[in-house]
Design an enzyme around this catalytic site. Structure first.
Site, mmCIF file in Angstrom:
data_model
loop_
_atom_site.group_PDB
_atom_site.id
_atom_site.type_symbol
_atom_site.label_atom_id
_atom_site.label_comp_id
_atom_site.label_asym_id
_atom_site.label_seq_id
_atom_site.Cartn_x
_atom_site.Cartn_y
_atom_site.Cartn_z
ATOM 1 N N GLU A 170 -0.834 6.510 -9.395
ATOM 2 C CA GLU A 170 0.374 6.360 -10.427
ATOM 3 C C GLU A 170 0.607 5.082 -10.984
ATOM 4 O OE1 GLU A 170 2.952 9.980 -9.354
ATOM 5 O OE2 GLU A 170 3.709 8.265 -8.066
ATOM 6 N N HIS A 180 4.823 5.886 -2.358
ATOM 7 C CA HIS A 180 5.240 6.188 -3.788
ATOM 8 C C HIS A 180 5.774 4.725 -4.388
ATOM 9 C CE1 HIS A 180 7.447 7.160 -7.355
ATOM 10 N NE2 HIS A 180 6.893 8.375 -7.482
#
Ligand code: PGA
Length: 229
Positions: free
Chosen positions: A152, A103
């Site tokens: 993302e 992430h």
């Protein structure tokens, strides 16, 4: 392959300790409909609580049969042993089915690089935990064995400004050309209003909402909106 067509993965980030998690579960039970959840063919609904709350969610699911899977938000790149503060994949085996790896917040605040992320993936795969590998763009590499990539864009995370479904689809297509058969999901300001148009795109196999997964009612609304025809 798995029969799963689409993923909705709620990333709670560093939110929801034990009490807040218990409240979330109670509230979700109140606002959601178990029968609808059980009949969501082809959908994989996953929540990623912080480590401290994993067992609460696990025990709740065991007890109630709630058809939701658990993901960890991170794992150690090492096995068991002298690694103070780390949670190894072996400890998570049987509790979590998925783990988020790479992430952008891990890359940014904890300086995790490609080498470390590859080790984490390897550990996850050795323990039958499915890595959901996050990339900020189509050029970022992802390790062998990864079957779910989350696109993302950094500018869309937590900003309320999501990528357009058309652009997200184009990037997802580019990622898929690198490894045919891979699933690509989108994350970055996904909410109940934009989820449907996002997952309707041909190359988007699901979504990874952060902020809007923290509200049980909003999470349920996303599930309903996404899965309705
Ligand atoms: P957001 O976070 O939905 O709050 O933008 C998504 C993520 O970081 O995974």
């Amino acid at each position: 392959m798995t029969g799963i067509k689409k993923y909705i993965i709620g990333n709670w980030k560093s939110n929801n300790g034990i009490e807040a998690t218990n409240n979330w579960l109670k509230e979700f039970a109140d606002v959601s409909d178990l029968k609808i959840l059980q009949s969501l063919n082809g959908w994989e609904i996953i929540i990623c609580p912080p480590f401290i709350s994993l067992m609460n969610v696990y025990e709740y699911i065991q007890k109630t049969g709630l058809p939701i899977k658990i993901g960890a938000q991170d794992i150690s790149p090492y096995g068991d042993g002298a690694y103070t503060g780390e949670v190894s994949t072996g400890m998570l085996k049987g509790i979590t089915d998925y783990v988020l790896i790479g992430h952008s917040e891990r890359r940014k605040y904890f300086h995790e690089d490609d080498k470390m992320l590859a080790l984490k993936c390897q550990k996850a795969l050795e323990n039958d935990i499915i890595p959901v590998y996050c990339v900020p763009d189509e050029n970022t590499i992802f390790p062998d064995g990864v079957n779910i990539v989350a696109y993302e864009p950094i500018w869309a995370i937590g900003t309320g400004k999501s990528e357009t479904p058309e652009n997200a689809d184009k990037i997802a297509f580019k990622i898929k050309t690198k490894r045919p058969g891979i699933n690509v999901i989108y994350g970055g300001s996904v909410n109940a209003d934009n989820i449907k148009s996002m997952i309707s795109e041909e190359n988007i196999d699901g979504v990874l909402p952060g902020k809007s997964s923290l509200e049980p009612a909003a999470f349920w609304e996303m599930i309903l909106n996404a899965s309705s025809n």
